[in-house]
Design a protein around this motif. Structure first.
Motif, mmCIF file in Angstrom:
data_model
loop_
_atom_site.group_PDB
_atom_site.id
_atom_site.type_symbol
_atom_site.label_atom_id
_atom_site.label_comp_id
_atom_site.label_asym_id
_atom_site.label_seq_id
_atom_site.Cartn_x
_atom_site.Cartn_y
_atom_site.Cartn_z
ATOM 1 N N THR A 672 29.698 -39.899 -10.213
ATOM 2 C CA THR A 672 29.942 -38.620 -9.831
ATOM 3 C C THR A 672 31.185 -38.861 -9.001
ATOM 4 O O THR A 672 31.332 -39.759 -8.219
ATOM 5 C CB THR A 672 28.991 -38.063 -9.024
ATOM 6 O OG1 THR A 672 27.810 -37.856 -9.591
ATOM 7 C CG2 THR A 672 29.453 -36.488 -8.728
ATOM 8 N N GLY A 673 32.339 -38.023 -9.304
ATOM 9 C CA GLY A 673 33.562 -37.881 -8.687
ATOM 10 C C GLY A 673 34.541 -38.825 -9.246
ATOM 11 O O GLY A 673 34.370 -40.185 -9.701
ATOM 12 N N LYS A 674 36.008 -38.341 -9.192
ATOM 13 C CA LYS A 674 36.932 -39.227 -9.752
ATOM 14 C C LYS A 674 37.178 -40.699 -9.307
ATOM 15 O O LYS A 674 37.382 -41.535 -10.008
ATOM 16 C CB LYS A 674 38.283 -38.417 -9.818
ATOM 17 C CG LYS A 674 39.527 -39.002 -10.194
ATOM 18 C CD LYS A 674 40.800 -38.394 -10.197
ATOM 19 C CE LYS A 674 40.939 -36.979 -10.790
ATOM 20 N NZ LYS A 674 42.325 -36.475 -10.679
ATOM 21 N N ASN A 675 37.004 -40.768 -8.184
ATOM 22 C CA ASN A 675 37.185 -42.032 -7.501
ATOM 23 C C ASN A 675 36.143 -42.997 -7.911
ATOM 24 O O ASN A 675 36.479 -44.191 -8.202
ATOM 25 C CB ASN A 675 36.843 -42.040 -5.850
ATOM 26 C CG ASN A 675 38.252 -41.719 -5.053
ATOM 27 O OD1 ASN A 675 39.390 -41.765 -5.908
ATOM 28 N ND2 ASN A 675 38.146 -41.479 -3.836
ATOM 29 N N ASN A 676 34.845 -42.641 -8.005
ATOM 30 C CA ASN A 676 33.900 -43.454 -8.647
ATOM 31 C C ASN A 676 34.247 -43.927 -10.343
ATOM 32 O O ASN A 676 33.936 -45.054 -10.839
ATOM 33 C CB ASN A 676 32.456 -42.904 -8.596
ATOM 34 C CG ASN A 676 31.917 -43.109 -7.197
ATOM 35 O OD1 ASN A 676 32.336 -44.152 -6.481
ATOM 36 N ND2 ASN A 676 31.203 -42.226 -6.789
ATOM 37 N N TYR A 677 34.638 -42.774 -10.894
ATOM 38 C CA TYR A 677 35.198 -43.095 -12.415
ATOM 39 C C TYR A 677 36.351 -43.984 -12.394
ATOM 40 O O TYR A 677 36.162 -45.110 -13.352
ATOM 41 C CB TYR A 677 35.412 -41.834 -13.285
ATOM 42 C CG TYR A 677 34.327 -41.005 -13.518
ATOM 43 C CD1 TYR A 677 34.034 -40.977 -15.045
ATOM 44 C CD2 TYR A 677 33.503 -40.301 -12.696
ATOM 45 C CE1 TYR A 677 33.015 -40.240 -15.522
ATOM 46 C CE2 TYR A 677 32.464 -39.442 -13.035
ATOM 47 C CZ TYR A 677 32.088 -39.466 -14.620
ATOM 48 O OH TYR A 677 31.209 -38.587 -15.033
ATOM 49 N N ARG A 678 37.316 -43.988 -11.584
ATOM 50 C CA ARG A 678 38.144 -44.947 -11.491
ATOM 51 C C ARG A 678 37.673 -46.354 -11.252
ATOM 52 O O ARG A 678 37.977 -47.403 -11.653
ATOM 53 C CB ARG A 678 39.243 -44.362 -10.417
ATOM 54 C CG ARG A 678 40.527 -45.441 -10.343
ATOM 55 C CD ARG A 678 41.452 -44.667 -9.477
ATOM 56 N NE ARG A 678 42.035 -43.364 -9.628
ATOM 57 C CZ ARG A 678 41.893 -42.062 -9.068
ATOM 58 N NH1 ARG A 678 40.980 -42.408 -8.283
ATOM 59 N NH2 ARG A 678 42.410 -41.153 -9.526
ATOM 60 N N ARG A 679 36.824 -46.481 -10.012
ATOM 61 C CA ARG A 679 36.342 -47.611 -9.864
ATOM 62 C C ARG A 679 35.392 -48.476 -10.865
ATOM 63 O O ARG A 679 35.428 -49.578 -11.046
ATOM 64 C CB ARG A 679 35.630 -47.467 -8.538
ATOM 65 C CG ARG A 679 36.272 -47.296 -7.304
ATOM 66 C CD ARG A 679 35.385 -47.056 -6.137
ATOM 67 N NE ARG A 679 34.536 -47.945 -5.690
ATOM 68 C CZ ARG A 679 33.399 -47.763 -5.464
ATOM 69 N NH1 ARG A 679 32.965 -46.425 -5.425
ATOM 70 N NH2 ARG A 679 32.455 -48.628 -5.201
ATOM 71 N N PHE A 680 34.842 -47.242 -11.469
ATOM 72 C CA PHE A 680 33.807 -48.049 -12.615
ATOM 73 C C PHE A 680 34.926 -48.478 -13.931
ATOM 74 O O PHE A 680 34.698 -49.648 -14.469
ATOM 75 C CB PHE A 680 33.014 -46.852 -13.124
ATOM 76 C CG PHE A 680 32.331 -47.146 -14.546
ATOM 77 C CD1 PHE A 680 31.682 -48.493 -14.654
ATOM 78 C CD2 PHE A 680 32.310 -46.313 -15.531
ATOM 79 C CE1 PHE A 680 30.850 -48.957 -15.604
ATOM 80 C CE2 PHE A 680 31.423 -46.661 -16.699
ATOM 81 C CZ PHE A 680 30.923 -48.072 -16.613
#
Length: 771
Positions: A672-680
């Motif tokens: 969940t969340g753009k930051n987590n999508y980016r880190r993934f």
């Protein structure tokens, strides 16, 4: 073949990596590889409380003591049991030691189709605690009326008179337990007696974690005393009834990697200032008389299977990566350092020009031109192993001035040197500088102590390279004090110690009575940790469809095809993402199942009733008028897009209108969340060598099963949840794992995840995955 490290942590867990184990072995105060602190040959390593902090057994720590494990499975070919500790006297003081040992023969066959290219080797464990030092404790068997008797949680903090601890499981009629100690707890208005117990397996060995259980005679009947922690091999040996002598088993006796060997023997020896010193330890060696060993190291059979490795050359330039572009930095791999790493830990990427790149950590990349890749697991020479032979040793006192030492130092200087544009004079200068640095007293010669220090030299990876040396040398355990190799040593010894040392050498000797060592010839010695780790079949894991079907039971909701994809992807990530023990796997799947449910839902369902919104999301607590508008009511369904944008807006990197809905929960752990999508995105591309962008295409996390699985692996690995899982199968450990995901969950929700864990354990879902 399955291999275990020779020691375990204080909590009984295995050390995770070779580096972790080697670092501790490097800190052992004496008995180091190839050179002892006495300045003489030492063909093995010592394991003490430095590496095995809980492996010294006493009556006080019987509930927490951790036995040493067998490193490799095989057949016990010889052993010696002391009836009790051996003793001697020195200056009116009592000395003590153990000559109890066990010798295990193993066979490594890299390719089953090429059995002639196998290697026979032996593992020696010498100085073990003798059977007489093991405490004898009362055992009980569950009666017919005791069937279903509850086991209760043990934390180590329980006090007499407190309420009985919470139930954790049940015992079946006929099961046997050993009671370590007793206590009184309150239960239903009474104060019955409970025993702190461990289950006994079919071999009479304690197994599993400790728990409290009632010892009421209605439910438990005494079945005599049993020696606590006595390993199965030692129980078999005791039945043969021979003590203080070398014995070859009368019947075939086998052990498996990870089975209990025993405990550190308590050694009381002469120290400084005429005082004795006490140091529990066990001496461990890996030996071979197999003439095929040099060919085995060269991989003469051409075996290509097993794990792959990369060799990183010194002075290689470091790069950063942005998409398909690699930019050289000012950084370089250190001079004089060669690194050989598992290729699985160095994800590769092939750019549009067809050039291969390797990530070596922290976003740092190397050009494929500076990396020798795809080295086979069994190409031991290319992985840094080398063999040297020393003819029969004339004097153990001079064993660190023999030809093998000179050859080893020359080999190390050649290996450590820079490779490109080097002149032989520079190699010589480097080698001489290394020798000068090792010559601590600057007398122009290396003493035995200085050579000991040199072989353990921590800089320039020398100590690691030395662990790759395989040396054919006379053994300390051949011939006893009458062997000519001890003449000089005994002649120059303090006369007050000579008698003790002669007796010690004679009591510890065993080779003259055990074929094929009884020929008295030099034998191959390999580093017990590094060599065995090198031949180990790594735990890539074998999660199967049948295992996952025990969790997601309905084929109507979850197809076999989907679960097979999940199994395949998990298997690729077990080692890569620190999901490489059963405990970690059980905790991981208990959390995953709570997120996906029985229908394997991998997209967040925001169809919440209006009354639930303020409970779940702070936004609606601050805007109560909007809960009726957005939440599900009798007159309309929930507006899930509004809920996501309001609940998740301006959180976790969501900085644009609509980001809450765009980056809502997806995958097996609800990323969940753009930051987590980016880190993934960064994590996935680094680990699997891809160029996926989940910020631009967040739907991939739910639409492609491999990304749904990897997103859960990312969350697990990136947040180091495995460290909490290593605490065990307790409720506390489960809560610690859950708190990383959402510490704000109510206790009943946290217990649901623990219930999943217990259910999977009871079903033995993942039993054998890492065998």
């Amino acid at each position: 073949m399955k291999i275990c490290f020779p020691a375990r942590k204080a909590n009984g867990k295995d050390y995770s990596t070779l580096d972790e184990m080697m670092t501790l072995v490097g800190r052992e105060p004496h008995g180091t590889w190839l050179a002892g602190t006495n300045g003489m040959w030492h063909g093995g390593i010592h394991i003490s409380r430095e590496s095995a902090p809980a492996s010294f057994l006493t009556p006080e720590n019987v509930d927490t003591a951790v036995p040493l494990p067998f490193m490799a499975g095989g057949e016990v070919v010889a052993y010696r049991l002391n009836s009790e500790y051996l003793t001697d006297s020195w200056l009116g003081q009592t000395l003590q030691y153990s000559s109890t040992f066990v010798l295990v023969k193993s066979v490594c066959t890299p390719d089953p189709n090429k059995p002639a290219d196998s290697l026979e080797f032996y593992s020696l464990y010498l100085g073990l605690t003798p059977p007489s030092a093991f405490p004898a404790l009362q055992c009980y068997q569950v009666t017919a009326r005791g069937d279903g008797l509850r086991t209760r949680h043990y934390s180590g903090q329980e006090k007499t008179g407190e309420p009985a601890p919470v139930p954790t499981g049940k015992l079946a009629a006929g099961q046997k337990v050993m009671v370590l100690r007793e206590n009184l707890f309150g239960l239903d208005g009474h104060i019955p007696t409970f025993g702190l117990a461990r289950l006994l397996n079919e071999h009479g060995e304690m197994t599993g974690e400790a728990f409290w259980v009632s010892v009421d005679p209605l439910y438990m009947t005494p079945v005599g005393k049993h020696t606590a922690h006595l390993p199965a091999w030692m129980q078999q040996a005791m039945k043969q009834g021979t003590y203080d002598a070398v014995v070859k088993p009368a019947t075939r006796m086998t052990v498996a990697a990870g089975d209990a060997v025993g405990f550190l023997g308590e050694d009381i020896f002469p120290g400084g200032l005429h005082e004795t010193e006490t140091d529990p330890y066990v001496h461990i060696e890996v030996l071979s008389t197999d003439d095929r060993l040099p060919d085995f190291l060269r991989n003469a059979a051409g075996v290509t299977g097993g794990e792959k490795y990369v060799h990183i050359r010194p002075e290689s330039s470091l790069y950063t990566r942005s998409g398909d572009t690699f930019t050289k930095t000012s950084g370089k791999v250190r001079k004089d350092i060669h690194k050989i790493l598992p290729q699985a830990k160095c994800p590769s990427f092939t750019d549009s020009a067809g050039k291969r790149w390797f990530e070596i950590g922290q976003g740092t990349w190397l050009s494929g031109d500076d990396v020798e890749a795809d080295i086979s697991q069994y190409d031991f020479i290319r992985r840094g192993f080398s063999a040297f032979e020393q003819p029969a040793t004339a004097s153990m006192e001079k064993s660190l001035h023999e030809n093998w030492v000179k050859s080893a130092f020359s080999h190390l200087s050649e290996w450590v040197r820079p490779e490109r544009g080097i002149r032989e004079k520079q190699v010589s200068n480097y080698y001489q500088a290394l020798i000068r640095k090792m010559d601590l007293n600057h007398d122009g010669e290396l003493s035995g102590w200085e050579l000991h220090q040199a072989l353990q030299y921590p800089e320039m990876d020398v100590r690691d390279l030395v662990a790759g040396l395989v040396i054919k040398h006379d053994s300390e355990w051949s011939g006893g004090s009458s062997h000519l190799c001890w003449t000089d040593y005994l002649k120059h010894m303090d006369v007050l110690l000579t008698g003790y040392v002669r007796t010690w050498l004679d009591k510890m000797e065993w080779m003259s009575q055990v074929p094929p060592f009884d020929e008295g010839k030099p034998v191959w010695h390999m580093h017990p940790v590094k060599f065995l780790d090198a031949i180990a079949v790594k735990s890539v894991g074998r999660i199967t469809l049948a295992m996952l079907r025990m969790i997601w039971t309905s084929t109507a909701n979850v197809s076999d095809e989907l679960l097979q994809q999940v199994a395949d992807e998990l298997n690729t990530g077990l080692d890569l993402c620190n999901l490489n023990t059963e405990e970690r796997l059980y905790h991981f799947m208990a959390q995953v199942y709570q997120e996906t449910g029985a229908k394997f839902s991998i997209t967040e369902n925001l169809n919440y009733a209006s009354t639930a919104l303020p409970i779940l999301f702070s936004y609606y607590r601050h805007h109560p008028a909007e809960q009726e508008l957005d939440g599900r009511t009798a007159s309309h369904s929930a507006n899930q897009i509004n809920i996501a944008n309001k609940a998740y807006g301006s959180r976790n990197g969501n900085d644009m209108p609509g980001d809450g809905w765009l980056y809502r929960g997806r995958g097996m752990k609800q990323l969940t969340g753009k930051n987590n999508y980016r880190r993934f995105s960064v994590y996935n591309n680094s680990k699997w060598g891809e160029s996926a962008d989940f910020v631009s295409s967040p739907e991939l996390v739910a639409n492609e099963i491999k990304y749904a699985v990897r997103s859960a692996l990312f969350f697990w690995d990136d947040n180091k949840m495995y460290l909490k899982a290593d605490e065990g199968y307790s409720l506390e450990a489960s809560i610690h794992v859950t708190n990383i995901i959402n510490s704000g969950l109510a206790m009943d929700q946290k217990r649901l995840r623990f219930n999943n864990l217990e259910d999977f354990l009871n079903k033995k879902v993942f039993q054998g995955v890492f065998d």
